[in-house]
Design a protein around this motif. Structure first.
Motif, short mmCIF file in Angstrom:
data_model
loop_
_atom_site.label_atom_id
_atom_site.label_comp_id
_atom_site.label_asym_id
_atom_site.label_seq_id
_atom_site.Cartn_x
_atom_site.Cartn_y
_atom_site.Cartn_z
N GLU A 277 11.61 -30.16 -12.44
CA GLU A 277 12.16 -29.77 -13.74
C GLU A 277 12.64 -28.33 -13.72
OE1 GLU A 277 9.94 -30.95 -17.25
OE2 GLU A 277 8.71 -32.30 -16.03
N MET A 278 11.90 -27.45 -13.04
CA MET A 278 12.34 -26.06 -12.90
C MET A 278 13.68 -25.99 -12.19
SD MET A 278 8.84 -24.19 -11.65
CE MET A 278 7.31 -24.27 -12.58
N ILE A 279 13.78 -26.71 -11.08
CA ILE A 279 15.01 -26.70 -10.29
C ILE A 279 16.18 -27.23 -11.11
CG2 ILE A 279 16.15 -27.73 -8.29
CD1 ILE A 279 13.41 -27.63 -6.87
N ALA A 280 15.97 -28.34 -11.79
CA ALA A 280 17.03 -28.93 -12.61
C ALA A 280 17.47 -27.98 -13.71
CB ALA A 280 16.56 -30.26 -13.20
N GLY A 281 16.50 -27.32 -14.34
CA GLY A 281 16.82 -26.38 -15.42
C GLY A 281 17.59 -25.17 -14.92
N LYS A 283 19.45 -25.03 -12.18
CA LYS A 283 20.79 -25.49 -11.79
C LYS A 283 21.69 -25.63 -13.02
CE LYS A 283 19.89 -27.94 -7.44
NZ LYS A 283 19.91 -29.27 -6.76
N ALA A 284 21.11 -26.13 -14.11
CA ALA A 284 21.88 -26.29 -15.34
C ALA A 284 22.35 -24.94 -15.88
CB ALA A 284 21.04 -27.01 -16.38
N GLN A 285 21.59 -23.88 -15.60
CA GLN A 285 21.98 -22.53 -16.02
C GLN A 285 22.96 -21.88 -15.04
OE1 GLN A 285 18.67 -19.95 -17.02
NE2 GLN A 285 17.53 -21.62 -17.97
N GLY A 286 23.28 -22.60 -13.96
CA GLY A 286 24.26 -22.09 -13.02
C GLY A 286 23.69 -21.34 -11.83
N TYR A 287 22.38 -21.42 -11.63
CA TYR A 287 21.77 -20.70 -10.52
C TYR A 287 21.84 -21.49 -9.22
CZ TYR A 287 19.84 -17.20 -13.66
OH TYR A 287 19.71 -16.17 -14.57
N ARG A 288 21.95 -20.75 -8.12
CA ARG A 288 21.77 -21.32 -6.79
C ARG A 288 20.60 -20.61 -6.13
NH1 ARG A 288 24.72 -18.27 -2.85
NH2 ARG A 288 25.89 -16.55 -3.80
N PHE A 289 20.04 -21.24 -5.10
CA PHE A 289 18.76 -20.81 -4.57
C PHE A 289 18.92 -20.22 -3.16
CE2 PHE A 289 18.25 -24.17 -7.62
CZ PHE A 289 17.21 -23.75 -8.42
N VAL A 290 18.23 -19.10 -2.93
CA VAL A 290 18.30 -18.42 -1.63
C VAL A 290 16.90 -18.01 -1.21
CG1 VAL A 290 20.66 -17.56 -1.97
CG2 VAL A 290 18.71 -16.18 -2.75
N THR A 291 16.77 -17.63 0.05
CA THR A 291 15.50 -17.11 0.55
C THR A 291 15.44 -15.61 0.27
OG1 THR A 291 16.39 -16.59 2.73
CG2 THR A 291 15.51 -18.82 2.40
N ILE A 292 14.28 -15.02 0.46
CA ILE A 292 14.12 -13.58 0.24
C ILE A 292 15.05 -12.76 1.15
CG2 ILE A 292 12.54 -11.63 0.46
CD1 ILE A 292 12.07 -13.18 -2.07
N PRO A 293 15.10 -13.02 2.47
CA PRO A 293 16.04 -12.24 3.31
C PRO A 293 17.49 -12.37 2.84
CG PRO A 293 14.44 -13.35 4.69
CD PRO A 293 14.25 -13.89 3.30
N GLN A 294 17.90 -13.56 2.43
CA GLN A 294 19.26 -13.74 1.93
C GLN A 294 19.48 -12.93 0.65
OE1 GLN A 294 19.17 -18.02 1.59
NE2 GLN A 294 20.33 -18.32 3.48
N LEU A 295 18.49 -12.93 -0.22
CA LEU A 295 18.60 -12.20 -1.48
C LEU A 295 18.76 -10.70 -1.23
CD1 LEU A 295 18.41 -12.88 -4.57
CD2 LEU A 295 16.02 -12.17 -4.43
N LEU A 296 17.94 -10.17 -0.34
CA LEU A 296 18.00 -8.74 -0.05
C LEU A 296 19.27 -8.38 0.71
CD1 LEU A 296 14.27 -7.97 0.87
CD2 LEU A 296 15.42 -7.87 -1.35
N GLU A 297 19.74 -9.28 1.54
CA GLU A 297 21.00 -9.04 2.25
C GLU A 297 22.16 -8.96 1.26
OE1 GLU A 297 23.53 -8.09 5.11
OE2 GLU A 297 21.38 -8.34 5.45
N MET A 298 22.13 -9.77 0.22
CA MET A 298 23.17 -9.72 -0.80
C MET A 298 23.18 -8.37 -1.50
SD MET A 298 22.92 -13.54 -2.48
CE MET A 298 24.27 -13.21 -3.60
N GLN A 299 21.99 -7.87 -1.83
CA GLN A 299 21.93 -6.55 -2.48
C GLN A 299 22.45 -5.47 -1.53
OE1 GLN A 299 18.25 -5.34 -4.43
NE2 GLN A 299 18.68 -3.18 -4.00
N ALA A 300 22.06 -5.54 -0.27
CA ALA A 300 22.50 -4.55 0.70
C ALA A 300 24.03 -4.56 0.84
CB ALA A 300 21.85 -4.81 2.06
N GLN A 301 24.62 -5.73 0.83
CA GLN A 301 26.07 -5.84 0.95
C GLN A 301 26.76 -5.29 -0.29
OE1 GLN A 301 27.05 -9.89 1.90
NE2 GLN A 301 26.19 -9.79 3.96
N GLU A 302 26.21 -5.57 -1.46
CA GLU A 302 26.80 -5.04 -2.69
C GLU A 302 26.74 -3.52 -2.71
OE1 GLU A 302 25.53 -6.60 -6.40
OE2 GLU A 302 26.17 -8.66 -5.97
N GLU A 303 25.60 -2.97 -2.31
CA GLU A 303 25.46 -1.52 -2.29
C GLU A 303 26.38 -0.89 -1.26
OE1 GLU A 303 21.32 -1.05 -1.59
OE2 GLU A 303 20.76 -1.24 -3.71
N SER A 304 26.54 -1.57 -0.13
CA SER A 304 27.44 -1.06 0.90
C SER A 304 28.88 -1.06 0.42
CB SER A 304 27.31 -1.93 2.16
OG SER A 304 28.21 -1.50 3.16
#
Length: 321
Positions: A277-281, A283-304
């Motif tokens: 139910e959490m996952i479905a909810g 997804k309905a809000q438009g979220y996609r799921f990533v791992t912690i390293p992927q999440l931090l890599e995204m922040q690093a790329q945005e800051e760069s």
């Protein structure tokens, strides 16, 4: 017909051991045998009690459950072949820091699901099945002692492509000296690698305690100390029912959030039931799921990217400065 003699009596009389000497000797043998049997029984009982306490669940009922648990424990004594040989490393800017969430643009709707206190023989397997059905990768912060008892479950987590983090060996909260903190983290890192092939640079302190020696040691060793920005409440002493667990996650979801869930440390059947139910909810809000390293890599790329487009004037470029 003469009375049959005890074999021990016959043996001792061959060496001229008289009856009055024999009686104390037999008493000693009897006491030793009783003590030995009692010791074995106590040891078995203590071992079972320790594992039950560690799992936070009731003793298995029925022969099949006992057999399954015994097989899982004996697996640790067998030779362990790593399931993968991957490095789940975070960007250097996060090594040795404490992270509660990733700082991303509001329209970058990504979220990281994390699971603590496993691996367990039942709940972790159920969580893995749900994640596989939804094509989601998550991050599992594992307790070293649980990896020891259930290596095959830990291997499956890695084989499914999930990231594994360090959650100490015993899941202790109390104040620790440097040697104890080092043992808690290093032993866990070692068994995670030997079992799954994953070399982790992620550490989550049990209970979120940052001042008992563990977080400091982890930071010195260049781990990213991973906290969380939202939680379901499934680890509370009186955890909410399934609808509230789901509501807690959906209500506070935001870009870059790190969600705290549990697949171990007790009976997590409500967590397992709430997860779809959490996952479905989300997804309905438009979220996609990533791992912690992927999440931090995204922040690093945005800051760069921000740094790259920012006007920077050096003394060399502007000599009159």
């Amino acid at each position: 017909m003469p009375n049959a003699q005890c074999p021990i009596t016959k043996y001792l009389r061959r060496f001229n051991v008289s009856n009055y000497k024999l009686a104390p000797f037999l008493k000693i043998i009897t006491i030793a045998l009783i003590a030995g049997v009692s010791s074995v029984g106590i040891s078995l009982l203590a071992g079972t009690t320790k594992l039950d306490r560690l799992l936070g669940i009731q003793k298995p009922k029925g022969e099949s459950a006992k057999t399954s648990l015994g097989r899982a424990m004996s697996a640790d004594t067998q030779s362990i072949t790593p399931a993968t040989d991957q490095m789940n490393e975070v960007p250097k800017t996060f090594q040795g820091t404490i992270v509660y969430q990733a700082k991303l643009k509001a329209n970058e709707k990504v979220i990281a699901l994390t699971f603590d206190d496993g691996p367990g023989p039942k709940n972790t397997a159920q969580v893995l099945e749900i994640l596989k059905k939804n094509n989601i990768k998550a991050t599992f912060f594992m307790v070293g002692e649980m990896v020891k008892y259930f290596p095959q479950i830990a291997k499956q987590v890695a084989a499914d492509g999930h990231v594994i983090g360090n959650h100490t060996w015993h899941h202790w909260y109390f104040q620790m000296d440097g040697a104890t903190a080092a043992s808690e983290i290093d032993r866990t890192a070692d068994i995670i690698y030997k079992t799954t092939g994953e070399k982790t640079t992620l550490f989550r302190p049990p209970g979120g305690f940052l001042n008992n020696g563990l977080a400091q040691y982890a930071r010195n060793e260049k781990y990213a100390v991973m906290m969380w920005s939202e939680q379901s409440g499934d680890a509370e002493r009186r955890s909410p029912q399934v609808p509230m667990l789901v509501k807690n996650v959906l209500k506070y979801a935001k870009s870059g959030a790190i969600v705290l869930l549990h697949d171990g440390g007790g009976n997590r059947s409500k967590s397992v039931k709430a997860l779809p139910e959490m996952i479905a909810g989300l997804k309905a809000q438009g979220y996609r799921f990533v791992t912690i390293p992927q999440l931090l890599e995204m922040q690093a790329q945005e800051e760069s990217a921000v740094t790259a487009v920012s006007p920077v004037i050096t003394n060399h470029e502007n000599p009159d400065h």
